[in-house]
Design an enzyme around this catalytic site. Structure first.
Site, short mmCIF file in Angstrom:
data_model
loop_
_atom_site.label_atom_id
_atom_site.label_comp_id
_atom_site.label_asym_id
_atom_site.label_seq_id
_atom_site.Cartn_x
_atom_site.Cartn_y
_atom_site.Cartn_z
N GLU A 1 -27.43 13.06 7.01
CA GLU A 1 -26.79 13.91 7.66
C GLU A 1 -25.26 13.72 7.70
O GLU A 1 -24.41 14.45 7.77
CB GLU A 1 -27.14 13.95 8.76
CG GLU A 1 -26.76 14.79 9.83
CD GLU A 1 -27.10 16.22 9.93
OE1 GLU A 1 -27.66 16.65 9.00
OE2 GLU A 1 -26.42 16.91 10.53
N CYS B 1 0.85 -1.10 0.01
CA CYS B 1 0.12 -0.08 0.04
C CYS B 1 0.85 1.21 -0.14
O CYS B 1 0.47 2.40 -0.11
CB CYS B 1 -0.74 0.08 1.23
SG CYS B 1 -2.00 -1.48 1.49
N HIS C 1 -10.49 -2.90 4.19
CA HIS C 1 -11.28 -4.01 3.46
C HIS C 1 -12.55 -3.94 3.73
O HIS C 1 -13.38 -5.06 3.55
CB HIS C 1 -10.46 -5.14 3.61
CG HIS C 1 -9.18 -5.14 2.99
ND1 HIS C 1 -8.52 -6.45 2.30
CD2 HIS C 1 -8.49 -4.55 2.04
CE1 HIS C 1 -7.46 -6.51 1.62
NE2 HIS C 1 -7.37 -5.00 1.77
N HIS D 1 -6.48 2.69 4.73
CA HIS D 1 -7.05 1.73 3.82
C HIS D 1 -7.72 0.67 4.38
O HIS D 1 -7.18 -0.04 5.17
CB HIS D 1 -5.93 1.09 2.87
CG HIS D 1 -6.26 -0.09 2.23
ND1 HIS D 1 -7.21 -0.15 1.27
CD2 HIS D 1 -5.62 -1.15 1.91
CE1 HIS D 1 -7.39 -1.03 0.68
NE2 HIS D 1 -6.30 -1.77 0.95
N HIS E 1 -12.44 -4.84 -3.53
CA HIS E 1 -11.32 -4.68 -2.86
C HIS E 1 -11.35 -3.94 -1.36
O HIS E 1 -11.18 -4.33 -0.48
CB HIS E 1 -10.19 -4.18 -3.53
CG HIS E 1 -8.65 -3.85 -3.10
ND1 HIS E 1 -7.67 -3.91 -3.64
CD2 HIS E 1 -8.38 -3.70 -1.36
CE1 HIS E 1 -6.57 -3.61 -2.69
NE2 HIS E 1 -7.15 -3.72 -1.47
#
Lengths: 251, 251, 251, 251
Positions: free
Chosen positions: C147, C99, C119, C117, C204
């Site tokens: 909202e 990543c 999943h 990140h 992903h």
């Protein structure tokens, strides 16, 4: 300990042992709160130690309960219908739980050592799904061929547990405006289903008991698992009762 | 404590008592975070102690809040419409919550001791389901014949709680771009539903209050339980309002 | 601290301050694990402190990570495409996360201080629901009139947050077999959606960033809330985009 | 440590190291309980350290297990079919788990270092969904083009993990009334699917193993993630197998 020998009732709820009923009821209820079983002061738990019955009070936040909040009564000192109850120890700031006569029914009629009452949404949804099938098909929850069914004993005074192919049957009683009025219906269901360890209450929840805390708690967990699974099965169009061909050696 | 007698406002949020409002708001909000009620700084909680109102600031991570983050104001010192607010204590690094005038409405119009605002997805989904029924049927959530309804008081200055067969009604107001502009609609809903302890906000969440922290928190839990149950009932095709034949002695 | 002045790289991950990046990445990841965002070593988190970037290693159980597991690199010392990276500190028993170039894109192109990140299944399901609408309609998630949308900033170098009636748009990029190959697609999406703080990756998960840890984390929470709500809305037949008549004063 | 050199078997379960199998099995099982994998004493976990195998006993509450509850056996000392097992250490108050021969199959046939058995509802629902497709289509769960698939190794003695476009295949065996009778069917499935790290058991749960605790646990998490995702995909009408056009450089 005989009830008439107790000098200081407050000593009944003071112990260093985490497995003492006065400590165990609060720790179990805190766990049940995280499971969504005792939301908003609903539900409860009672433990019997020989003649002494320990009970959570009415209307407390179950995850905040303390040993000093616990009621204690002598089973032998109660009149047979439990309509009036006398307590050895009553915390003055609380009221006794309306669930009390239902817990006592499990203790006297089944010799249970622990009884748990939950408002689990899965239990409520199962009773609603049964109700939507119309009168005549709404009085008993039935499921078979699921491994978790093996989490239940065969019944009072019977040895061993249900098998994978056995059908688990949990009777459903109608709800009443006052919880203690459920008692006679619960007792009727106990008589009609002598092997059951649980009774569903329509649009309300479930009562589950066991010979001891371990059995009541694990049976209650297994049953909630099956209720949740049953609701998901219904969403996916899978029937609760199936005809599975046995596999492996039959003993 | 009279507001004009306070010498050091910072002392208002320092206490060893876990039930002091400045300690209780952070611990409650941390619990609410685990329930998904105050995700992403949304939602909030305010407690009133006589004339003093304790409030969480705007835009804090609710599970990380500390007593020093809490705002304090005097209810008596506010002007009637709450459009401008003056604070006894303002943490300099924060801004006051836009929810403030809505919390104040619960304190002044209902004498509430605590008000909770959640962004619970179940609340939002209930308002969306009502909206999808079209105009005219989307302004009030109604459910009956569910045990958890008994978790609500009958209304301000009334004794006792709703019964199992009673219909719980929670009004729905439309959302506004600025949260404080909800105040007048919330007040209108309070007037139209004088017994309600909660108001849903379309596509936004819910405001729930009670005479004290215990009642606000347990009513909020019970309501969230009912919202979740209602969404699941909708998925399973079960109506929220039913006609159940009463069982047991009617008192 | 300038990268070329660092004598002992291991000192970069030792601090008593719970808000130091080397302490914060493990505590955030442990929290994310409970939310189901970083199951089975998936997902991750990176924090930038001026020129220094702190990164979780590849393939660790996110709820068990320790400060000593953290990689550190100097942003200025990297070549422009990030294809090769050099580290100031590399724990010898681990491999750097794939990543990394995606986190670096958020730091260099948006000046972000933190990038997360996940999943999350809700993110994956949203990309699947978009995909099932067919080509041409599957490249951006759009939702309005909820909202929680107010939890997002208007965009880089812009003041204030989105409003309730604004449409939140999150671009979707296609997944690649090797995670670092996503970088150019992520950068393309950043260019096409200059105000976005997040990019979905088909089948992903999602990348979410913010000016600092607080903003990245609360925007990630708000987005996950909206993804979950969107999936539930789809199950209940409620569209993500609606035409709601504004209520209250328009400012 | 050779099994015949052990003087005091109780020393095998006493260690200050949190990663010692006798400490790790209870801490893992407590974590699994919160995930709903080992509800009501169901499921379990076993760790192999060279020739020594550590096992949870039958019928314990998994979140309450202690190191002293752990069974230990020597793999070399067992007869080939595992029908009778001998233990180096047997806690007198418990019975050995019926899962034992299944765990041993993973250790001997795959050289696994850890095997986890869950009753996860997502696993059960996946087997029910396959079953509802009728005979011939119900013996293997298949999913592709989901990032989390990369959480699985390619197979025993193979290097690296599955890719995003690879199809993950998990065989399904039929349940038997007695858990140990599953052993031969598990072994058959292992032979037919030599690369699998998991076997589903119809209406029961899943067995997942790995070279070590880290791999078994993260593969079990990834698989549970995929089972849950698969159930949600089914509810939303999205197929488990898709034909996605590859994107990015193909290496």
């Amino acid at each position: 300990m005989a009830a008439d020998k107790i000098e200081n009732p407050d000593q009944l709820v003071v112990s260093d042992d985490p497995n003492h009923p006065a400590n165990l009821i609060p720790s179990l209820c805190a766990k049940f709160w995280t499971l969504g079983w005792v939301t908003g002061t609903g539900g409860g738990c009672s433990i019997r130690d020989d003649d002494l019955v320990y009970l959570a009070p009415s209307g407390v936040q179950k995850e905040l309960m303390k040993p000093a909040d616990i009621y204690v009564l002598s089973l032998a000192a109660q009149e047979p219908t439990f309509k009036q109850r006398t307590y050895i120890r009553s915390p003055p700031i609380y009221k006794p739980s309306q669930c009390t006569p239902l817990f006592l029914a499990a203790f006297t009629r089944r010799g249970a050592g622990c009884c748990i009452h939950t408002h689990s949404q899965w239990a409520v949804l199962v009773t609603l799904l049964l109700e939507s099938q119309g009168p005549g098909n709404d009085r008993v929850f039935e499921i078979n061929n699921i491994e978790q069914i093996k989490g239940f004993g065969k019944g009072m005074n019977k040895t061993g547990n249900l098998g994978y192919h056995d059908t688990l049957r949990i009777p459903v009683i109608e709800n009443t405006p006052h919880e203690e009025d459920l008692t006679e219906f619960l007792e009727e269901a106990m008589e009609k289903y002598p092997d059951t360890y649980a009774v569903l209450v329509r649009r309300h929840g479930v009562y589950v008991w066991g010979d001891n805390v371990h059995k009541a708690k694990t049976q209650c967990e297994s049953l909630d698992y099956l209720f949740q699974l049953a609701v998901e099965m219904k969403k996916l169009g899978i029937p609760w009762i199936s005809n599975v061909t046995p596999v492996g050696p039959q003993r």
